[in-house]
Design an enzyme around this catalytic site. Structure first.
Site: not given
Length: 338
Positions: A117, A265, A295
């Protein structure tokens, strides 16, 4: 002449297959509605790689889109950086496979790094070092993930959130400012809170590792599947992100009001909403849009930058803060000028 680092171009690629909230409800026999999933995650649909489509394939397609735009030829690339946590093989490095497919020069460096991430920020830091040390003039940074291959089909905690995707970013040596301060950090104490426990050298796949079990919330997975401790990840994020944002502001001698836009993010809407409010960032200066892709881990920030550019949310000359956080634990932030 001392060069600085500038982001010259961004492209992204998403797999053709999609998995909507309605699909999830039907496949997993969920008692939630599509609206409930969207309200918490901010996601309506995710792109999912084919059974034999890998992160390398996605990265190549994103890179080909960038190169076909005519901004840079394959022969111009001095270094290839590939961020992924879902490589094709333990070895060789996926970057070597991509290097071959893109027909880059033999004297072009190529390396993988596994960071998740925060990976895009780490990639920017590495590219900045390569360019500003004089080792490279043009760096192709790719971020691609296929977390879907690690997710159990009956694990609601992860399957509702993650999607597959890739982004390609060209960084170049420039006489003008572009990529400013970069800050990264690590705290391995949280490694077990976002992990695929089995499959590497520490815990090889054996029959017992493939046994599926249900947790206290009814999520089903084996040790070969992705595990995420959502509450702990959330607590870590709220603890670390405000500090790294302030660190960038201090280094750049700016206040939060002087930043034109913020792209974090794209973890999920719940986390992003809490961070925006905690940092007192105006809603119109903060990007949240993972509704159609989910995501995408290391690819989420560059995908968001491209989306924000295409939507007219950011423009040339804007000061944009980027922040990555998650698996590891690891985090990073930087300031870029569009």
């Amino acid at each position: 002449m001392r060069f600085q680092t500038k982001i010259e171009a961004i492209e992204y690629y998403l797999p053709k297959n999609t998995l909507s909230n309605e699909n999830l409800i039907e496949e997993m026999n969920l008692q939630w509605s599509s609206e409930e999933i969207y309200r918490k995650t901010g996601i309506s649909s995710r792109h999912i790689a084919d059974a034999f489509e890998t992160s390398t394939d996605l990265g190549i397609k994103a890179a080909q889109q960038l190169l076909s735009a005519g901004i840079c030829r394959a022969d111009d690339v001095d270094f290839l950086l590939f961020c992924t946590q879902s490589p094709d093989y333990f070895l060789p490095a996926s970057a070597c496979l991509i290097h071959h497919q893109l027909k880059l020069r033999a004297d072009c460096g190529a390396v993988d790094f596994n960071q998740g991430c925060s990976g895009f920020i780490y990639g920017l830091a590495i590219a900045k070092g390569l360019i500003e040390s004089g080792m490279a003039r043009k760096v192709l940074l790719l971020a691609a993930e296929t977390y879907s291959k690690y997710i159990n089909s009956q694990d609601r905690s992860t399957r509702t959130i993650f999607g597959d995707g890739a982004a390609a970013v060209l960084l170049v040596a420039s006489s003008s400012s572009g990529l400013g301060s970069v800050v990264v950090g690590t705290d391995g104490v949280g490694a077990e809170n976002l992990i695929v426990p089995a499959g590497g050298a520490r815990n090889p796949i054996r029959n017992e590792q493939l046994i599926e079990q249900a947790d206290e919330n009814g999520n089903i997975r084996s040790k070969a599947n992705l595990y995420m401790n959502g509450p702990e990840i959330f607590n870590f994020t709220l603890r670390v992100v405000p500090k790294v944002v302030q660190d960038i502001l201090d280094r750049e001698n700016k206040t939060i009001d002087q930043i034109d836009y913020f792209i974090f993010h794209q973890a999920n809407k719940f986390i992003l909403d809490h961070l925006r409010k905690k940092l007192k960032i105006a809603e119109e200066k903060f990007w949240i849009d993972l509704s159609e892709c989910g995501n995408t881990v290391s690819a989420s920030i560059p995908i968001a930058i491209k989306m924000a550019l295409d939507a007219g949310k950011i423009k040339a000359g804007d000061q944009v803060m980027l922040v990555g956080f998650g698996v590891g634990y690891s985090w990073g932030a930087c300031l870029i000028e569009i």
